[in-house]
Write a protein that holds these residues in place. Structure first.
Motif, short mmCIF file in Angstrom:
data_model
loop_
_atom_site.label_atom_id
_atom_site.label_comp_id
_atom_site.label_asym_id
_atom_site.label_seq_id
_atom_site.Cartn_x
_atom_site.Cartn_y
_atom_site.Cartn_z
N LYS A 171 10.32 17.06 -68.68
CA LYS A 171 9.67 17.60 -69.87
C LYS A 171 10.64 18.27 -70.82
CE LYS A 171 4.99 18.26 -68.06
NZ LYS A 171 3.92 19.23 -67.76
N ASP A 172 11.80 18.71 -70.30
CA ASP A 172 12.78 19.36 -71.16
C ASP A 172 13.79 18.36 -71.72
OD1 ASP A 172 14.22 18.82 -68.88
OD2 ASP A 172 14.65 20.92 -68.38
N SER A 173 13.57 17.06 -71.51
CA SER A 173 14.44 16.05 -72.09
C SER A 173 14.21 15.95 -73.59
CB SER A 173 14.15 14.69 -71.44
OG SER A 173 14.73 13.64 -72.19
N LEU A 222 9.72 2.53 -54.44
CA LEU A 222 8.67 3.54 -54.37
C LEU A 222 8.83 4.54 -55.51
CD1 LEU A 222 8.57 4.28 -50.54
CD2 LEU A 222 6.95 2.93 -51.86
N VAL A 223 7.78 4.67 -56.32
CA VAL A 223 7.83 5.55 -57.49
C VAL A 223 8.08 6.99 -57.09
CG1 VAL A 223 6.44 6.52 -59.37
CG2 VAL A 223 6.45 4.05 -58.96
N PHE A 224 7.43 7.46 -56.02
CA PHE A 224 7.55 8.87 -55.64
C PHE A 224 9.01 9.25 -55.40
CE2 PHE A 224 7.81 12.32 -52.58
CZ PHE A 224 6.92 13.25 -53.10
N ASN A 225 9.73 8.42 -54.65
CA ASN A 225 11.13 8.73 -54.36
C ASN A 225 11.98 8.72 -55.62
OD1 ASN A 225 10.53 8.96 -51.66
ND2 ASN A 225 11.18 6.89 -51.15
N ALA A 226 11.71 7.76 -56.53
CA ALA A 226 12.47 7.70 -57.76
C ALA A 226 12.20 8.92 -58.63
CB ALA A 226 12.12 6.42 -58.52
N GLU A 227 10.97 9.42 -58.59
CA GLU A 227 10.64 10.61 -59.38
C GLU A 227 11.43 11.83 -58.94
OE1 GLU A 227 6.41 11.04 -59.23
OE2 GLU A 227 6.05 9.45 -60.70
N GLU A 231 13.39 14.09 -61.50
CA GLU A 231 13.18 15.54 -61.53
C GLU A 231 14.50 16.28 -61.37
OE1 GLU A 231 10.95 18.76 -58.68
OE2 GLU A 231 9.83 16.96 -59.21
N ASN A 232 15.42 15.70 -60.62
CA ASN A 232 16.73 16.29 -60.42
C ASN A 232 17.54 16.31 -61.71
OD1 ASN A 232 19.83 15.69 -59.47
ND2 ASN A 232 18.77 17.08 -58.06
N GLY A 233 17.10 15.52 -62.70
CA GLY A 233 17.78 15.50 -63.99
C GLY A 233 18.86 14.45 -64.11
N ASP A 250 4.46 19.25 -63.18
CA ASP A 250 4.94 20.42 -63.93
C ASP A 250 6.28 20.15 -64.62
OD1 ASP A 250 2.73 21.84 -63.20
OD2 ASP A 250 3.71 22.89 -61.52
N LYS A 251 7.06 19.20 -64.09
CA LYS A 251 8.41 18.97 -64.61
C LYS A 251 8.58 17.63 -65.32
CE LYS A 251 10.77 21.96 -61.28
NZ LYS A 251 11.84 22.05 -60.25
#
Length: 295
Positions: A171-173, A222-227, A231-233, A250-251
């Motif tokens: 979200k801060d991108s 798997l989308v979850f793992n890629a997310e 999230e790590n940026g 949230d992120k």
């Protein structure tokens, strides 16, 4: 090649010990050893390496194990589905990728299980090519395809839902300020893309002449793992809308592509095959839900 021998073989492969496998199978150790030795002679190859403390599989044994598991699973499923001709029971197995369109299908599966508690439902996740292979092998009752595919060999129902491609990012991108994402916005950005879409050059036309300049840092299934990586940026992810996991909401945020890329969602099953009663019920209820959508 008897199912009984395949079950013996799998028990030893899982236990890695003749004695424990014999106890599990309720047969004597000498009987089990002889059956497996005769099986190896029948196949003309060694399946096991018999060590002092445990048994391991040869490369041929590893191959047989994967195939035996498929054969036993299909045999058990078939047997369960025909045992009782008076009530709806058995297994309902559907393979699909990750998509918002699965909600309708899962709701129908859940309602069937609620109405017929003897029905066991199974969801298998994976890429479309994998699901098509499993469907053709008889290991799935239905597959759900996201995107355009050749459906000439299948019966199918088109879902009213569609999948929309876009970019998942923090979200801060800086790109989060955009309403849409264009190809030029992605120049220099580290991208994660589905392994299947890379193999099919899914974004070739959308990127146009900028395709060779894209920085594809990796692929995912798997989308979850890629997310977690997004999230790590360290990355941006090309994905469908509505797939951001609650733990990441949230992120992370989603922005659609411009020009837009929209994919159809299709439920398919094999032609010239007799569906089990529970599979027939699934088709009937899915058709009813689509009819109600049109009213």
């Amino acid at each position: 090649m008897e199912l009984r021998i395949l079950r013996y073989f799998l028990a030893v492969a899982q236990e890695k010990n003749i004695t424990r496998a014999a106890e599990k199978l309720l047969v004597s150790q000498p009987t089990l050893s002889k059956q497996l030795s005769d099986f190896e002679k029948e196949l003309g190859t060694k399946l096991f390496i018999r060590g002092h403390r445990q048994i391991t599989l040869t490369s041929e044994g590893v191959y047989l194990k994967s195939k035996a598991e498929e054969i036993i699973s299909l045999a058990d499923k078939t047997s369960l589905n025909i045992k009782n001709d008076q009530i709806i029971s058995g297994d309902l197995t559907i393979g699909a990728g990750e998509s918002i369109g699965m909600k309708r299908i899962i709701d129908i599966m859940g309602n069937i299980n609620q109405d017929y508690p003897d029905v066991k439902i199974h969801l298998i996740s994976g890429m479309a090519d994998e699901m098509e292979t499993l469907l053709n092998q008889g290991n799935l009752d239905f597959a759900v395809f996201m995107g355009e595919r050749d459906l000439n060999e299948y019966n199918y129902l088109q879902m009213p839902e569609t999948d929309e491609w876009g970019l998942i990012m923090r979200k801060d991108s800086l790109l989060a300020d955009n309403d849409f994402i264009s190809p030029k916005d992605l120049l220099g950005k580290p991208l994660l893309i589905s392994a299947q879409e890379i193999s099919k050059s899914r974004f070739k036309n959308w990127w146009g002449n900028l395709g060779s300049k894209m920085n594809i840092m990796g692929t995912f299934t798997l989308v979850f793992n890629a997310e977690l990586l997004v999230e790590n940026g360290n990355a941006y992810m090309m994905s469908f809308n509505h797939l951001i996991d609650k733990t990441h909401q949230d992120k992370l945020t989603f922005r659609p592509l411009n020009p837009p890329m929209i994919e159809p969602i299709t439920v398919v099953w094999k032609k010239n095959t007799v569906l089990s009663k529970v599979a027939q019920l699934f088709v009937k209820r899915l058709q009813a839900s689509l009819h109600n959508e049109d009213l």
